[in-house]
Design a protein around this motif. Structure first.
Motif, PDB file in Angstrom:
ATOM      1  N   ALA A   1       0.879  -0.990  -0.013  1.00  7.34           N
ATOM      2  CA  ALA A   1       0.197  -0.063   0.068  1.00  7.34           C
ATOM      3  C   ALA A   1       0.949   1.122  -0.176  1.00  7.34           C
ATOM      4  CB  ALA A   1      -0.833  -0.026   1.308  1.00  7.34           C
TER       5      ALA A   1
ATOM      6  N   GLN B   1       4.331   8.214  -2.603  1.00  8.86           N
ATOM      7  CA  GLN B   1       4.656   7.167  -3.499  1.00  8.86           C
ATOM      8  C   GLN B   1       3.296   7.218  -4.526  1.00  8.86           C
ATOM      9  OE1 GLN B   1       5.141   3.859  -1.059  1.00  8.86           O
ATOM     10  NE2 GLN B   1       6.973   3.617  -1.487  1.00  8.86           N
TER      11      GLN B   1
ATOM     12  N   GLY C   1      15.700   4.926   1.437  1.00  7.83           N
ATOM     13  CA  GLY C   1      14.842   4.352   1.988  1.00  7.83           C
ATOM     14  C   GLY C   1      13.406   4.902   2.006  1.00  7.83           C
ATOM     15  N   SER C   2      13.407   5.561   0.957  1.00  7.66           N
ATOM     16  CA  SER C   2      12.191   6.179   0.923  1.00  7.66           C
ATOM     17  C   SER C   2      10.889   5.486  -0.012  1.00  7.66           C
ATOM     18  CB  SER C   2      12.254   7.679   0.127  1.00  7.66           C
ATOM     19  OG  SER C   2      12.684   7.596  -1.068  1.00  7.66           O
ATOM     20  N   GLY C   3      11.404   4.135  -0.426  1.00  9.43           N
ATOM     21  CA  GLY C   3      10.489   3.360  -1.387  1.00  9.43           C
ATOM     22  C   GLY C   3      10.728   3.763  -2.703  1.00  9.43           C
ATOM     23  N   LYS C   4      11.681   4.104  -3.522  1.00  5.01           N
ATOM     24  CA  LYS C   4      11.697   4.516  -4.826  1.00  5.01           C
ATOM     25  C   LYS C   4      11.516   3.062  -5.687  1.00  5.01           C
ATOM     26  CE  LYS C   4      15.962   6.297  -4.462  1.00  5.01           C
ATOM     27  NZ  LYS C   4      15.947   6.706  -2.902  1.00  5.01           N
ATOM     28  N   THR C   5      11.814   2.107  -5.016  1.00  2.00           N
ATOM     29  CA  THR C   5      11.690   0.736  -5.712  1.00  2.00           C
ATOM     30  C   THR C   5      10.212   0.280  -6.030  1.00  2.00           C
ATOM     31  OG1 THR C   5      13.844   0.008  -4.812  1.00  2.00           O
ATOM     32  CG2 THR C   5      12.420  -1.631  -5.777  1.00  2.00           C
TER      33      THR C   5
ATOM     34  N   ARG D   1      13.659  -8.786  -5.549  1.00  2.00           N
ATOM     35  CA  ARG D   1      12.416  -8.164  -5.311  1.00  2.00           C
ATOM     36  C   ARG D   1      11.488  -8.111  -6.539  1.00  2.00           C
ATOM     37  NH1 ARG D   1      12.109  -2.493  -2.307  1.00  2.00           N
ATOM     38  NH2 ARG D   1       9.966  -2.632  -2.556  1.00  2.00           N
TER      39      ARG D   1
END
Ligand code: ADP
Ligand code: ZN
Length: 803
Positions: free
Chosen positions: A263, A268, A294-298, A331
């Protein structure tokens, strides 16, 4: 009559042009095909770039193509054909060099035959919900045989579409050239219960069986492959011996069997939405995704890719160095299963060929890879991503010296696809384009896990010296290590040593000496006599002991090794377990992964190493990061050294405290007030950018200019120098009258000698590649022609171009 315009694989610059050949009657040929053609007295490999009804000169009789080498599909897709021309013009390379860069030799079979697709269909068991009649028909054809050539099945009346449907239903898989690929289904491997190990002679196979038995459940083949534990050959023979089961599990469109998407956070979501909008509109735009570590770019990439796939398009994801990014690939695999192909140079040839096959066959529609993956033969690109776009590894350091970011930008523009550049510390070039409105920017300001960014402390090594502390570890760093070991946490120690050059550093005030013209660090040059040298403009100054800034008498060369650091850590903490990662410990295939995975499993307390430990890793138990000598990065003789230092420090700091206790970072430096170090400690990109940009403008460095670096090498120093001087004259002549161009004197290159050959360089700064490229090329070609035997010339366009 039909003619083919062919790029022949002949390296000599003298024959660097396209040649026309006659297409023999009945030869089915497409643009992009590989052919064999007569060339002088030889037969050589060539590539058809275009087909036409008339040759260049109809009055000449042309020689005919002798044979077609490629299989069903032309190895060069349409955009790759056009890319060759771009590469030639941009990187001054030959047609032959462009072709061999775009198409790695690995996709040619060992004989001269090119990329033979031996398509076989393999019968599987456990068919569910399949059309019973059709399956019965299929079983009949397959009686006793496990695999059949595609031609046989087509003959028996099974169409390709029908075969593909069977694959989706999980009762067939496709093999290409001996490797299994199959759309929408994945191969899992399991040990047969009580498999008799004593029947297995090979140690690798035994190891695999033991692992499978220990796991006690089927394992995903792709993951075993990634970890270097299997080859398809091994599985085939184990299967034949009845020791393993091979199971094909369908992966359906909604992604069961794979990981669920997360989520998204609000930031994002906004980022994904803006990318999806472009994908839907088939619109090219470059988006900088600037997110803190660590911001969740992936996750943003993953969900954007999902949209591209839904639309039947393909995605290309570039990562800085695949060996260091096993986690990211895992991932992608969990999310997209066998639709992911991975390309990088550390795979076995066989495995690479397999990955290429799955791309050509449209089985894989997501390609993840390092630099050379930018040439992946994808003809329906819907999205391109460059993760950590600021990384220097995107530039190839041998000929042709291409920049993968430029190639990706070129392909994205041509495919009307968005290009996403992800970074916590974007390159100045990219941010400058954002500011001038050419790129858009999306920010992720918070860590996705909600963890705070680590606390950073700067240690002034000048003070340590005054306290008579001689070693590499300051008191503060030792205390922090002690604390982290007491809490059973792990620590990362970075000793960045791009150590090819040494410089003078005042141990009392931290001063170094820089070139008065170029503002890059002067380095100690040992030949012919000891001097300080500017590699950009050849400015020279004598070596000295006294510091011009503070008058102190301890100007010394700077540099220490990872081994020395390891010993020092052990002398303070004899009981800790240390893992060292540098060029010496990572020479073999898979050694990076072994070291990293041992560390993440907690098999060591400290990981120490060079910059290769700084990138991308997600270690959960690391709470402390120590940067032993920030100055080493700061004083690399390059106008980008401040930028690289800032990026490196922020990256490595981002490894701390990603999950558990709040992270701490200790940066040791002799230049605690330097803006790059200050901004990194504050983890403040804006602050860095605002300080660096005006400096670049004042000294006319990128992003305000472009730099072309010409390198001349020869085994004898004088020949290399003369060659460079000759090139300098030629450049001077051809650039005459050009405005806003700076030509600097020939000087020893930063890396003055490689494998015994001396290297000199000539640097040109200019504002528009378009305005000077022809002139630069002209001088370069003339220099190639006039320089004597043994002299080699290279060009390095050392900046991100203004597309
Ligand atoms: P980056 O590439 O920006 O450094 P990552 O993609 O590695 O960041 O994400 C950092 C961590 O945050 C990972 O462990 C990831 O699983 C987690 N994460 C990412 N997005 C979310 C989300 N929306 N909700 C919860 N966790 C997330
Ligand atoms: Zn200079």
């Amino acid at each position: 009559m039909r003619y083919a315009e062919v790029a022949v694989l002949v390296r000599a610059r003298a024959v660097d042009r396209l040649f026309d050949y006659l297409v023999p009657e009945g030869m089915e040929l497409f643009a992009g095909d590989a052919v064999e053609v007569p060339f002088g007295a030889q037969r050589v490999e060539g590539y058809v770039l275009a087909l036409k009804d008339h040759a260049q000169d109809d009055s000449v009789s042309y020689r005919a193509i002798t044979q077609k080498l490629s299989g069903q599909r032309p190895p060069l897709t349409k955009d790759l054909i056009e890319l060759l021309d771009f590469m030639r013009k941009r990187y001054f390379c030959t047609w032959a060099a462009a072709v061999s860069t775009v198409l790695p030799p690995v996709i040619r079979s060992p004989g001269k035959r090119y990329y033979q697709l031996d398509r076989q269909w393999v019968a599987l068991h456990g068919t569910q919900d399949a059309d019973a009649d059709l399956i019965a028909g299929l079983d009949k054809v397959f009686t006793k045989k496990a695999r059949l050539a595609e031609a046989t099945l087509l003959e028996k009346g099974f169409s390709r579409a029908l075969l593909t449907r069977f694959v989706r239903q999980g009762c067939l898989t496709l093999e290409l050239g001996g490797s299994t690929v199959s759309r929408r289904s994945e191969i899992w491997v399991n040990a047969v219960p009580d498999a008799a190990l004593n029947r297995v002679r090979s140690a690798h196979k035994r190891e695999l069986l033991i692992l499978l038995q220990e796991k006690g459940a089927p394992q995903r083949y792709a993951e075993l492959l990634e970890q270097g534990l299997v080859t398809s050959e091994m599985i085939r023979s184990l299967k034949a011996q009845g020791l393993v089961q091979v199971i094909s599990k369908p992966v359906n469109e909604s992604g069961e069997e794979t990981e669920k998407r997360l989520a998204l956070t609000e930031e994002q979501r906004a980022a994904v939405a803006s990318i999806v909008e472009l994908i839907d509109a088939k619109k090219h735009e470059t988006i900088l995704l600037q997110g803190v570590t660590g911001s969740g770019k992936t996750e943003v990439y993953l969900q954007a890719i999902e949209r591209a796939l839904q639309k039947g398009l393909q995605a290309l994801v570039m990562v800085p160095e695949i060996a260091l990014t096993t986690q990211i690939v895992a991932r992608f695999r969990r999310r997209f299963g066998s639709r992911v192909a991975v390309l990088h140079s550390r795979m076995s040839e066989r495995e690479r060929r397999h990955q290429f096959a799955s791309i050509y066959e449209g089985v894989a529609d997501v390609v993840v890879g390092a630099r050379s993956a930018v040439f992946a033969p994808l003809d329906r690109l819907g999205l391109l991503v460059i993760d950590e776009e600021h990384e220097a590894t995107y530039k190839q350091d041998r000929d042709p010296r291409y920049v993968a970011r430029e190639i990706a930008a070129w392909r994205a523009a041509r495919a009307n696809a968005p290009l996403i550049l992800g970074s916590a510390t974007p390159s100045l070039e990219v941010m400058y384009r954002v500011e001038s409105g050419r790129y858009t920017k999306r920010m992720l300001k918070e860590r996705a896990t909600g963890r705070p960014l680590p606390e950073v402390r700067i240690v002034d090594m000048r003070q340590e010296m005054k306290m008579n502390q001689q070693g590499l570890l300051s008191r503060a760093l030792r205390d922090a290590l002690k604390d982290s070991f007491e809490h059973q946490e792990q620590a990362v120690l970075l000793l960045n040593r791009r150590g090819f050059s040494s410089f003078l550093l005042c141990r009392e005030c931290g001063e170094t000496l820089t070139c008065p013209h170029c503002d890059v660090t002067l380095t100690v040059h040992r030949t012919p006599e000891h001097t300080l040298l500017c590699h950009f403009c050849n400015y020279r100054a004598p070596l000295r002991d006294t510091c011009p800034a503070c008058g102190g008498g301890r100007m010394r060369t700077f540099g220490a090794g990872t081994q020395q650091l390891e010993q020092e850590v052990l002398s303070w903490f004899p009981n800790v377990r240390v893992l060292r990662m540098d060029v010496d410990t990572t020479a073999g295939v898979g050694t990076h992964e072994q070291i990293l995975s041992a560390f993440s499993k907690g098999e060591a307390d400290v990981l120490l190493g060079t910059q290769m430990i700084a990138k991308g890793h997600d270690f959960s138990r690391v709470s402390l990061v120590g940067v032993v000598a920030a100055d080493a990065a700061l004083h690399v003789p390059d106008f980008r050294s401040a930028e690289r230092t800032f990026q490196l420090l922020v990256q490595v700091a981002g490894r701390a405290g990603r999950h558990g206790r709040e992270g701490r970072v200790v940066i040791q430096t002799f230049a605690p007030d330097h803006y790059a170090i200050q901004a990194a400690a504050a983890q403040d990109y804006e602050q860095f950018y605002r300080t660096e940009l005006p400096l670049r403008r004042r000294l006319e460095y990128p992003p305000f200019t472009e730099i072309a670096q010409f390198i001349v090498t020869h085994d004898e120093e004088s020949k290399a120098r003369e060659g460079a001087q000759q090139l300098h004259h030629l450049l001077e002549a051809s650039l005459k009258g050009c405005e806003r161009v700076q030509l600097l004197s020939a000087a020893p290159a930063v890396v003055g000698r490689i494998r015994g050959a001396y290297r000199y360089q000539v640097v040109v700064k200019y504002h528009s590649f378009r305005a000077v490229s022809k002139r630069l090329r002209e001088a370069f070609d003339q220099a190639v022609a006039v320089c004597g035997n043994g002299v080699s010339l290279h060009v390095d366009i050392n900046s991100w171009m203004t597309l």
